[in-house]
Every structure is written in C-alpha cells, then in structure tokens.
Design a protein around this motif. Structure first.
Motif, PDB file in Angstrom:
ATOM      1  N   VAL A 317      42.968  98.161   8.657  1.00  0.00           N
ATOM      2  CA  VAL A 317      44.331  98.119   8.115  1.00  0.00           C
ATOM      3  C   VAL A 317      44.671  96.716   7.637  1.00  0.00           C
ATOM      4  CG1 VAL A 317      46.775  98.279   8.740  1.00  0.00           C
ATOM      5  CG2 VAL A 317      45.196 100.088   9.410  1.00  0.00           C
ATOM      6  N   LEU A 318      44.300  95.717   8.438  1.00  0.00           N
ATOM      7  CA  LEU A 318      44.587  94.333   8.050  1.00  0.00           C
ATOM      8  C   LEU A 318      43.809  93.944   6.795  1.00  0.00           C
ATOM      9  CD1 LEU A 318      44.594  92.590  11.557  1.00  0.00           C
ATOM     10  CD2 LEU A 318      46.543  93.391  10.223  1.00  0.00           C
ATOM     11  N   LEU A 319      42.567  94.411   6.688  1.00  0.00           N
ATOM     12  CA  LEU A 319      41.779  94.122   5.485  1.00  0.00           C
ATOM     13  C   LEU A 319      42.429  94.724   4.240  1.00  0.00           C
ATOM     14  CD1 LEU A 319      38.171  94.679   6.860  1.00  0.00           C
ATOM     15  CD2 LEU A 319      39.054  92.540   5.922  1.00  0.00           C
ATOM     16  N   LEU A 320      42.999  95.920   4.376  1.00  0.00           N
ATOM     17  CA  LEU A 320      43.606  96.572   3.224  1.00  0.00           C
ATOM     18  C   LEU A 320      44.981  95.996   2.896  1.00  0.00           C
ATOM     19  CD1 LEU A 320      42.637 100.297   3.938  1.00  0.00           C
ATOM     20  CD2 LEU A 320      41.670  98.782   2.200  1.00  0.00           C
ATOM     21  N   LEU A 321      45.763  95.678   3.912  1.00  0.00           N
ATOM     22  CA  LEU A 321      47.104  95.150   3.659  1.00  0.00           C
ATOM     23  C   LEU A 321      47.072  93.673   3.274  1.00  0.00           C
ATOM     24  CD1 LEU A 321      49.159  96.845   6.526  1.00  0.00           C
ATOM     25  CD2 LEU A 321      49.038  97.485   4.112  1.00  0.00           C
ATOM     26  N   GLY A 322      46.155  92.927   3.875  1.00  0.00           N
ATOM     27  CA  GLY A 322      45.991  91.519   3.524  1.00  0.00           C
ATOM     28  C   GLY A 322      47.268  90.714   3.653  1.00  0.00           C
ATOM     29  N   GLU A 323      47.610  89.967   2.593  1.00  0.00           N
ATOM     30  CA  GLU A 323      48.763  89.066   2.611  1.00  0.00           C
ATOM     31  C   GLU A 323      50.087  89.810   2.780  1.00  0.00           C
ATOM     32  OE1 GLU A 323      48.832  85.809   2.420  1.00  0.00           O
ATOM     33  OE2 GLU A 323      46.767  85.270   1.884  1.00  0.00           O
TER      34      GLU A 323
END
Length: 696
Positions: A317-323
């Motif tokens: 999820v963090l990789l996809l949402l990023g900034e």
C-alpha cells in the motif's frame, strides 16, 4: 511485494473475502463453560452422581401458580409440562415436583415449583437443545407462568448478548478509531491504512475461531475479546509502519527506500511484538481450565494474524500511495520531549513517585476474592438471571449452597452425619438414597458458595468424612479449581517470564532491560487489577459503567486472561520504545540523550496506539455482560496506565538510573550489525552530532 504490489493486495483481498465467508455463523458454534478444573475431587464426585442420575440439572424451569402448585389445574398443567419436556429430543432425564420424589422442588410458599432436565451432549449441544426447547416451554401454560434458567439457557442468552454487543462494538469502535487516527496523523488517507488492516484482522479472526471450534470448545465470549484484540493490534501495527514510513520520507528518502527502511526497523519491532503477545497468551495453555486454553489458542493466532496482515498489506500500500500518504514534518513530540527531560533530570524522584502511585492503585487487589462465572454475568433483566434469583429467594435450600458427600460402602453414615451437622455453616444434613451408590449425604450450607465461609465448610466436611469419600457441590468445585490453578500458576508465570525475557534480549541484546520489563510489567498489571477489584468486586462506579450485578468476587479466569493480554500489550509498547532508544544509543548518543530521544520520538505514537487499543477494548465496557464489561474496562485501564505513567515516566527514570548497565551484554553478543547509521565501536560524540541526531 516491491515487484508486484497490486498482485499482493489482490491476493490479500481474496483471502479476506474467503475468511469472511468461512467465519459466517461462528457464533452458533461457540459455547459457555470450561471455567472449572477437570479431574479434581469435585469433578470426580460430579461424574459419580451423574451416573446415578443426580447431577446438577442443565435446564431448570420455574413454574408459578397464583392458586398454588397443588391445585388440580396447576398439577395437571405441571404434569403435562413435565411429559412434554421428557419427550423432547436431546433430553436424557427429567425431575419434577409433580413426579414421585419431587417434594424438595416446591417453594416454601407453595406457589412455585421446579421442573429440571439433564441434556445430552457437550456444552454446545446442550445450548442448541435449549435454544430450540425453551421458547416453546416458557410463558403462559394454562394456570402456570413458566420461565427458564440453568447452565444451558445461560449459555444461549450469553451468546445472544455477546453477538449483539459485537455488532455494537464494531459500529462504535471503527469510526471512532478512524477519527482518532485522522487527528493523530493529520491525513485521512494515512489513517485509513491502519483501519483497513484492522478490518482484515477482524475477518481473519472470525475464520480462525470457527476453525478452532472443530478442535476444542470455544467460549461464547471469545469472539468479542479476540475481535477487539485483533483489531486493536492490527491498527497499532499499521500505525507504527505508516508513521515510520512518513518519517523516512521526511528525511528525504525515496518511496522504495523509505518502505525498505520501514520494514527493516518498524517491521522488525512489529514481528517481535506479535511474537511476544502470542507467547504471553501461550502461557495460559498450562493452566487446567478449558476456557483459558481456548482463549490462549485464539489470542495467539489473532496476534500473529494481525502482524501478518500488517506486514503483508502495508508495504505494498505504501509503495502504491507513495508521497500521497504524506510526510512527517516533525518526527518528535515536544510535549513528550519536555516530559523526558524533566524525568531524566531527577530520575529517582519521579521513578519512586510513579512506583508509589502504582502501588496505591494496586492496594484494593490485596482483598481480592475469586469465584466462578454464573448467570449473574448476564444483565439483571435477562430471563436466566432473574429466574435464578427468584429460585434463591423462594426455595429453602438453593442447590448452589448444597454439598453432596458420597461415602464409601463401609462408612458409618450416621456418625459422619452427626459430625457434619455440628459444623457452624451447616443448616441441615439429610441422607439420600441413590441407585448404585453407598451412603450419600446432602449438606445444606448457610453461606453463599463463593464466600470464605463456604470454602471453609468444604475443607471441614472433607476433614470429617472418611478416606475415600467424594464431596461435590459448587463451593467444592470452586475450592478445587482454585487449588488446581494455584498449583500450575508458577509454571505459567515462569513460561511468561522466560519467553518475554528471551524476546527482549534478542531485540535489545541487553541482560538488564528484559528483567526491568518483567518487574515494571508486573507492577503495572497489579495496579490495573486493583482498579478492577475496586470497581467490580467492591461495586464502585456501577452507574458510570451502566450497571452490573456485584457478587463480591471476581471470576477466577478473568484476571488470568486479562494479565496475559495486558502484559503482552505492555511489552508491545516496551519493544517500540526500547528499539528507538537503542537505535539512538547505537548512533552514538549518551544514555540520557538516547532515552530522551526515544521517548520524544515514540511518545506520541505509543499514546495514539494505546488510545486506539483502549478505545477498541473499552467499547466492551458498554456490554450488558459483566464478563465483557470487566475485561473491556480492565484492559483499557491497563493500556492507558502503561502507555502514559509507566512508559512516559517510570521506564525513562529506570533507564536513566541504570546508565550504561542498560546495554551490558556478554562479550560474544557485543559485535552486532545495526545498520548504516550505527557505529561498530561507540565513540564519544560532539554536541553538533547530538543536534543532528535530534533533528532526524
């Protein structure tokens, strides 16, 4: 995960959907019971009496008649009720006032009588039978007004109440937790991530409990507690990972590097925390109570499930949402930094003061009394509870106050009867004839079975009975269960201490800090127990908590269950604090500066996480069931007390006083890999280096 984050999330969603389907109908497979020890004298006596048809009934019907139960119409209706109950599927035997030998089943005023039944099968089977029978047997029955109680009907009403409470808790806890996280993280998107992890954990919890029901009896209260625990832990773990990711973005790392570093640091702490909580729950497995063993298995599985959900879902999820997840502008808490500086300047004063406060909170625990769960855990308005209270008031010798003594064939029953009748707490003694048994005495006591007087009476009756005798009855069951638990409790405590010490040692590479965690955890737990005794045993604050029946005792199983859960959560926060303190120590800060930095950077995070868990478990306090009300209140108090007073004051004071001894370890463990920011050999650092570390 880095290569195919969308595929990972798709698989996670599929697993969650399958768990939701598999978990449907779990409540119907849960059962009440398992609160007493097996293979004790009282248990063997109950088995002997059951074979003779004299076991305590599983279902009790109270029939009232304004004209009296001996009136012709009432007698005819009573006999018809007895025949209908005896002919029902799942009923093994019945006893009734309107049957031969039923004189004792008539109330003193002659306006009420009892019809009892022994049901076939295990606790869950009995509950299914009672659920089908009772609605058709109660209510207006001609001249009779009938209501039901007994263990099987208590189980049904407890299951129905816990199911309603579960829905209420989920409707309240989820939106309030989301609101708390939005305020703490200042981002709706960032707040949604931990809540989603919590929802996944809840779906998995239901499926896990259903699977456990095929291996062992699982309590009707398991769904409520494990759902709250799983949701709370999953939210905590998601919060820890999201917060660390935002912090790493704030340090200038790219998204992929920030995720990688988050998994290496906060992820390691999450795994250690879940293992510690699971091991803490695992200590209950050695106790001789089926209820606690089933809760231990459920709690262990839920803790590991929460960590697995967080570690599998949050990184993709963090990789996809990023900034878009946002950065942390300031990585520390000014308030907690000020608190840490004040405490570390005078650690002895604040440490002793905090310890005194906890001891004062623990004081009520000194007069704790333990009992067994009965129908009084239900609301006073529940049919099973109200009917049992009426039976106590209207019948001369309530069954719960009676001890049954099975004597050897060669015993002089008359002499034993005379000696037992002379005991202070005995109201009457009569001889009973049961098929296939030798002399049997029924001893009517004057004291409530959970009282100290009733416990003394059990010991006195056994002392006056010849060798080979068996004493049954509720007071005897309680005495034997307490003795069985006391015998195994040191082993459970030893397992808890050893496993916790080992986990913290592996995490901190310190010999002293794990011992400190055990000592502080025990003090914090005892303080929480003191609050529970003050509220639930002594009856204070009943109005604030929505009312409950004060029995003058705490169920024996609840403090043990609460201890395992609360201790695991306490060590959970200990891990996150110590991991950050150690991180700064290895970067070159002095012990005091490392403590201040650790508290400053985890204070807000731990407080938010504790508030989330307290909110989720505290919602259980709104339950109409005293069991859930006690657990919810006790866990909320324990978590908040630990995250503020203990973790914010007592632990920093101890770490400061211990100095470099905090980090002592055997020589073979001194060389360690601590990442690119650590030093292989610690060197004195300049003030400018300290300022750089403080700024992130």
């Amino acid at each position: 995960m880095a290569a195919r984050p969308r595929l990972v999330l798709l698989l996670a969603a599929l697993v969650a959907a399958l768990c939701a389907v598999a978990g449907a109908g779990t409540h119907e497979r849960l059962a009440n019971g398992g609160y007493t020890a097996k293979d004790t004298e009282a248990d063997r006596a109950a088995a002997v009496l059951a074979r003779a048809g004299a076991a305590p009934p599983d279902l009790v019907l109270l029939a009232r008649s304004a004209a009296g139960v001996d009136a012709a119409a009432a007698r005819e209706a009573g006999e018809r009720l007895t025949r209908e109950l005896a002919a029902a599927d799942g009923v093994e035997s019945t006893r009734s006032y309107w049957s031969p030998g039923g004189a004792l089943l008539r109330s003193e005023d002659g306006r009420a009588a009892l019809v009892t039944a022994d049901l076939a099968g295990a606790d869950r089977d009995m509950a299914v039978t009672a659920r089908g029978l009772v609605p058709g047997l109660t209510g207006e029955r001609g001249p009779l007004e009938v209501s039901a109680t007994g263990p099987s009907w208590v189980s049904v009403q407890a299951a129905e109440g816990s199911e309603r409470d579960l829905v209420t808790a989920e409707l309240i806890a989820a939106p309030l937790t989301l609101l708390l996280l939005v305020v703490a993280l200042r981002s709706l998107l960032a707040a949604l991530v931990p809540v989603v992890i919590g929802v996944l954990a809840v779906a998995g919890t239901a499926a896990l409990l259903r699977a456990l029901t095929y291996a062992m009896p699982v309590s009707v209260f398991a769904m409520n507690l494990t759902t709250a625990l799983g949701f709370g832990l999953a939210v905590d773990y998601g919060l820890f990972l999201v917060t660390r990711f935002r912090e790493e973005l704030g340090h200038g790392l790219g998204v992929a590097d920030a995720v990688s570093r988050t998994v290496r640091t906060a992820g390691r702490a999450v795994v250690a925390s879940a293992c510690t909580v699971a091991l803490s729950m695992g200590a209950l497995l050695v106790l001789p109570l089926p209820f606690l063993r089933s809760m231990a298995c459920a709690g262990m599985a839920v803790a590991l499930l929460a960590a697995a959900a967080a570690m599998a879902v949050v990184p993709p999820v963090l990789l996809l949402l990023g900034e878009r997840i946002g950065r942390t502008g300031r990585t520390d808490s000014p308030l907690w930094r000020r608190v840490a500086r004040v405490v570390t300047r005078r650690p002895a004063v604040y440490g002793v003061g905090c310890a005194v406060l906890l001891v004062l909170c623990a004081a009520p625990f000194g007069h704790v009394r333990f009992g067994l769960i009965d129908e009084r855990t239900l609301p006073a308005s529940a049919e099973a509870h109200a009917t049992a209270e009426e039976i106590r008031e209207r019948f001369a010798a309530p069954a719960e106050r009676t001890l049954t003594v099975v004597l050897p064939e060669v015993a002089d029953a008359a002499a034993v009867r005379k000696r037992v009748a002379a005991l202070d707490a005995v109201a009457a003694v009569r001889a009973v004839s049961l098929p296939g048994l030798g002399p049997v005495l029924s001893v009517a006591g004057t004291a409530e079975p959970q009282s100290a007087a009733a416990q003394r009476l059990v010991a006195e009756v056994r002392a006056e009975s010849p060798e080979g005798s068996l004493v049954a009855g509720r007071a005897a069951v309680l005495a034997d269960t307490k003795a069985a638990v006391a015998e195994r409790l040191p082993l459970a405590g030893g397992i808890l201490a050893v496993t916790t010490w080992a986990m913290l040692f592996l995490l901190t590479r310190s010999v002293l800090l794990p011992f400190k965690a055990l000592l502080v955890g025990a003090l914090s737990l005892t303080a929480s127990f003191g609050v529970v005794v003050y509220v639930f045993q002594d009856g204070h604050l009943r109005g604030v908590l929505g009312g409950f029946t004060v029995t003058g005792a705490l169920d024996l199983t609840l403090p043990l269950l609460m201890a395992a859960v609360a201790f695991g959560l306490a060590v959970d926060y200990e891990i996150f604090l110590l991991s950050r303190v150690r991180e700064h120590w290895l970067r070159g800060l002095s012990n005091r500066d490392a403590v201040v930095e650790g508290v400053a950077r985890t204070g807000r995070l731990i407080t938010t996480a504790a508030l989330a868990v307290a909110l989720v478990t505290g919602v259980l306090a709104t339950s109409g069931l005293t069991v859930l009300k006690l657990l919810g209140t006790g866990l909320a108090v324990a978590v908040l007390l630990d995250a503020t007073v203990v973790r914010g004051v007592l632990v920093p004071a101890f770490l400061t006083l211990a100095g470099r001894a905090n980090w002592w370890a055997p020589a073979w463990l001194r060389k360690e890999s601590c990442g690119p920011d650590c030093r292989a050999v610690r060197q004195p650092v300049s003030p400018s280096r300290v300022r750089r570390v403080r700024s992130g």
